[in-house]
Motif scaffolding. Structure first.
Motif, short mmCIF file in Angstrom:
data_model
loop_
_atom_site.label_atom_id
_atom_site.label_comp_id
_atom_site.label_asym_id
_atom_site.label_seq_id
_atom_site.Cartn_x
_atom_site.Cartn_y
_atom_site.Cartn_z
N LEU A 308 0.85 -1.21 0.00
CA LEU A 308 0.00 0.00 0.00
C LEU A 308 0.88 1.25 0.00
O LEU A 308 0.67 2.18 -0.79
CB LEU A 308 -0.92 -0.06 1.22
N LEU A 309 1.88 1.26 0.87
CA LEU A 309 2.78 2.42 0.94
C LEU A 309 3.48 2.63 -0.40
O LEU A 309 3.58 3.74 -0.90
CB LEU A 309 3.82 2.20 2.05
N ARG A 310 3.92 1.52 -1.00
CA ARG A 310 4.70 1.61 -2.24
C ARG A 310 3.82 2.02 -3.43
O ARG A 310 4.15 2.94 -4.17
CB ARG A 310 5.36 0.25 -2.51
N PHE A 311 2.70 1.33 -3.62
CA PHE A 311 1.93 1.53 -4.86
C PHE A 311 0.95 2.71 -4.77
O PHE A 311 0.78 3.43 -5.74
CB PHE A 311 1.17 0.26 -5.24
N SER A 312 0.29 2.89 -3.63
CA SER A 312 -0.72 3.95 -3.58
C SER A 312 -0.15 5.27 -3.09
O SER A 312 -0.63 6.33 -3.47
CB SER A 312 -1.90 3.54 -2.68
N PHE A 313 0.88 5.23 -2.22
CA PHE A 313 1.39 6.47 -1.62
C PHE A 313 2.77 6.85 -2.15
O PHE A 313 3.35 7.85 -1.69
CB PHE A 313 1.44 6.34 -0.08
N ASP A 314 3.34 6.06 -3.06
CA ASP A 314 4.70 6.32 -3.56
C ASP A 314 5.71 6.45 -2.43
O ASP A 314 6.66 7.24 -2.54
CB ASP A 314 4.73 7.60 -4.42
N MET A 315 5.52 5.71 -1.37
CA MET A 315 6.45 5.79 -0.23
C MET A 315 7.39 4.58 -0.27
O MET A 315 7.24 3.62 0.51
CB MET A 315 5.66 5.82 1.09
N ASP A 316 8.35 4.62 -1.16
CA ASP A 316 9.25 3.47 -1.34
C ASP A 316 10.14 3.23 -0.12
O ASP A 316 10.33 2.09 0.30
CB ASP A 316 10.12 3.66 -2.59
N LYS A 317 10.67 4.32 0.42
CA LYS A 317 11.58 4.17 1.59
C LYS A 317 10.83 3.53 2.75
O LYS A 317 11.34 2.65 3.44
CB LYS A 317 12.02 5.56 2.08
N GLU A 318 9.60 4.00 2.94
CA GLU A 318 8.79 3.50 4.04
C GLU A 318 8.47 2.01 3.83
O GLU A 318 8.55 1.21 4.75
CB GLU A 318 7.49 4.31 4.13
N ALA A 319 8.12 1.67 2.56
CA ALA A 319 7.80 0.27 2.26
C ALA A 319 9.04 -0.60 2.47
O ALA A 319 8.96 -1.71 3.04
CB ALA A 319 7.29 0.14 0.83
N ASP A 320 10.20 -0.10 2.02
CA ASP A 320 11.45 -0.86 2.23
C ASP A 320 11.67 -1.10 3.72
O ASP A 320 12.11 -2.18 4.13
CB ASP A 320 12.66 -0.06 1.70
N ALA A 321 11.38 -0.08 4.53
CA ALA A 321 11.61 -0.20 5.98
C ALA A 321 10.72 -1.28 6.58
O ALA A 321 11.16 -2.06 7.43
CB ALA A 321 11.36 1.14 6.66
N VAL A 322 9.47 -1.34 6.12
CA VAL A 322 8.55 -2.37 6.65
C VAL A 322 9.05 -3.76 6.23
O VAL A 322 9.10 -4.69 7.04
CB VAL A 322 7.11 -2.14 6.16
N GLU A 323 9.44 -3.88 4.97
CA GLU A 323 9.89 -5.20 4.49
C GLU A 323 11.16 -5.63 5.22
O GLU A 323 11.32 -6.81 5.59
CB GLU A 323 10.10 -5.16 2.97
N ALA A 324 12.05 -4.69 5.44
CA ALA A 324 13.29 -5.01 6.17
C ALA A 324 12.98 -5.41 7.61
O ALA A 324 13.63 -6.30 8.18
CB ALA A 324 14.24 -3.81 6.14
N ALA A 325 11.97 -4.77 8.19
CA ALA A 325 11.60 -5.09 9.58
C ALA A 325 11.04 -6.51 9.67
O ALA A 325 11.29 -7.23 10.65
CB ALA A 325 10.57 -4.08 10.08
N VAL A 326 10.30 -6.93 8.64
CA VAL A 326 9.79 -8.31 8.60
C VAL A 326 10.97 -9.28 8.45
O VAL A 326 11.07 -10.28 9.18
CB VAL A 326 8.78 -8.49 7.44
N ASP A 327 11.88 -8.97 7.53
CA ASP A 327 13.08 -9.81 7.34
C ASP A 327 13.83 -10.01 8.65
O ASP A 327 14.22 -11.11 8.99
CB ASP A 327 14.07 -9.10 6.40
N LYS A 328 14.00 -8.91 9.36
CA LYS A 328 14.79 -8.97 10.59
C LYS A 328 14.08 -9.83 11.63
O LYS A 328 14.72 -10.64 12.30
CB LYS A 328 15.05 -7.56 11.13
#
Ligand code: IPM
Ligand code: MG
Length: 360
Positions: A308-328
């Motif tokens: 949602l952050l990436r596609f609807s809000f153009d918030m790539d950095k924020e989306a990356d942060a969420v994905e990295a948090a899941v990875d961690k």
């Protein structure tokens, strides 16, 4: 940035997993200086209980007015829930289909990725799991068998049911263009899945995909029959980059793809129209058997919020942060029951949300 998110928690585990995704969105907003406000809407069984129908016109309008929709899951146990005594067009699923159609959400993106930490949860042979995979299933979402005319009636004394599979070339072209666009940003390969050895709709699908492919000389593409694709997914999933397919095949193949990632609780999804608007939901169902027990895996919903952050809000950095948090969280050994293996730390749904939020 200020954004208004319509939230449909839904039925079964929906409320639990969406609560965790909202926790992550709030943490992201705090960290990156945004303000997200939420409007809760009813759809599915919970709407039947309150309004008598799975989706009201008012809910559609309010969803349309939001910047994006975050959803949990809808539906209950089809053998025991009273919702399934209702006529088909009054059941929970009818609400979801109507919402997809009303919002013109024709492009359904379902990423299936095998996390290296979850190789043990992958049911495939070790040598196949070892290679990993990272594919994007692009499912057409507003056409085909799901939306064709259907009826059940007696013909010459015999009960007969008819479902109609219709696609026009425009419906095929717009999803194919999306698939090739996405492939350009990935490994530049599209596998278009059909049943062209039997179905007319698939033969038209192939023809239109070939026309679209001509505009993307940098993307390699192939056609694959759906039965073969079902086999290839378990034999050699690493071969796939973007898998483009129609509504019903995509429904089935995406469940299969999710299973080989270790758990359907890991598979996010985005349903997009031709603007930035989208509806984001986990690919899994409402899991009534574990609802209300704080056991569900919230990761698919959290990763849907990242989409949602990436596609609807153009918030790539924020989306990356969420994905990295899941990875961690996965690297640190946190697991809900569905992905638990020896030596890992078993956590509840809300604890998983806390761990991921703390990683942002
Ligand atoms: C999905 C679900 C839905 C579908 C159901 C709930 C109608 O299985 O999103 O994959 O078939 O599209
Ligand atoms: Mg499905």
């Amino acid at each position: 940035m200020n954004k208004n998110i319509a939230v449909i928690k839904g039925d079964g585990i929906g409320p639990e997993i969406v609560t965790e995704a909202m926790k992550i969105l709030d943490r992201t907003a705090e960290k990156f200086g945004h303000c997200f406000s939420y409007e809760q809407l009813l759809m599915g069984g919970c709407s039947i209980d309150v309004n008598g129908v799975p989706l009201t016109d008012e809910t559609i309008e309010r969803a349309k007015a939001a910047d994006a929709v975050l959803m949990g899951s809808i539906g209950g146990n089809t053998s025991t829930s009273p919702w399934y005594k209702l006529p088909a067009d009054k059941r929970p699923e009818a609400g979801l289909l109507k919402l997809r159609k009303s919002l013109n959400l024709f492009a359904n993106l379902r990423p299936a990725v095998l996390y290296s930490e979850l190789k043990d949860a992958c049911p495939l042979k070790a040598e196949i799991a070892e290679k990993g995979f990272d594919m994007m299933i692009m499912r057409e979402l507003t056409g085909g068998l799901y939306f064709g005319a259907r009826e059940t009636r007696e013909i010459d004394g015999v009960m007969t049911a008819v479902d109609t599979l219709t696609y026009n070339e425009n419906e095929i072209r717009r999803i194919a263009v999306r698939a090739f666009d996405i492939a350009m940003k990935r490994r530049k390969k599209v596998t278009s899945v059909d049943k062209a050895n039997v179905l007319d709709s698939s033969r038209l699908w192939r023809k239109v995909v070939e026309e679209v492919a001509r505009d993307y000389p940098g993307v390699s593409y192939e056609h694959m029959l759906v039965d073969n694709c079902a086999m290839q997914l378990v034999k050699d999933p690493a071969q796939f980059d973007v898998v483009l397919t129609e509504n019903m095949f995509g429904d089935i193949l995406s469940d299969e793809a999710s299973m080989i990632t270790g758990s359907i609780g890991m598979l996010a999804s985005a349903s997009l129209n031709d603007t930035k608007f989208g509806l984001y939901e986990p690919s899994g169902g409402s899991a009534p058997d574990i609802a209300g027990q704080n056991k569900a895996n919230p990761i698919a919903t959290i990763l849907s919020a990242a989409m949602l952050l990436r596609f609807s809000f153009d918030m790539d950095k924020e989306a990356d942060a969420v994905e990295a948090a899941v990875d961690k969280a996965l690297k640190d050994g946190y697991r809900t029951g569905d992905i638990m293996s020896d030596g890992m730390k078993l956590v509840s749904c809300s604890e998983m949300g806390d761990v991921i939020a703390a990683n942002i």
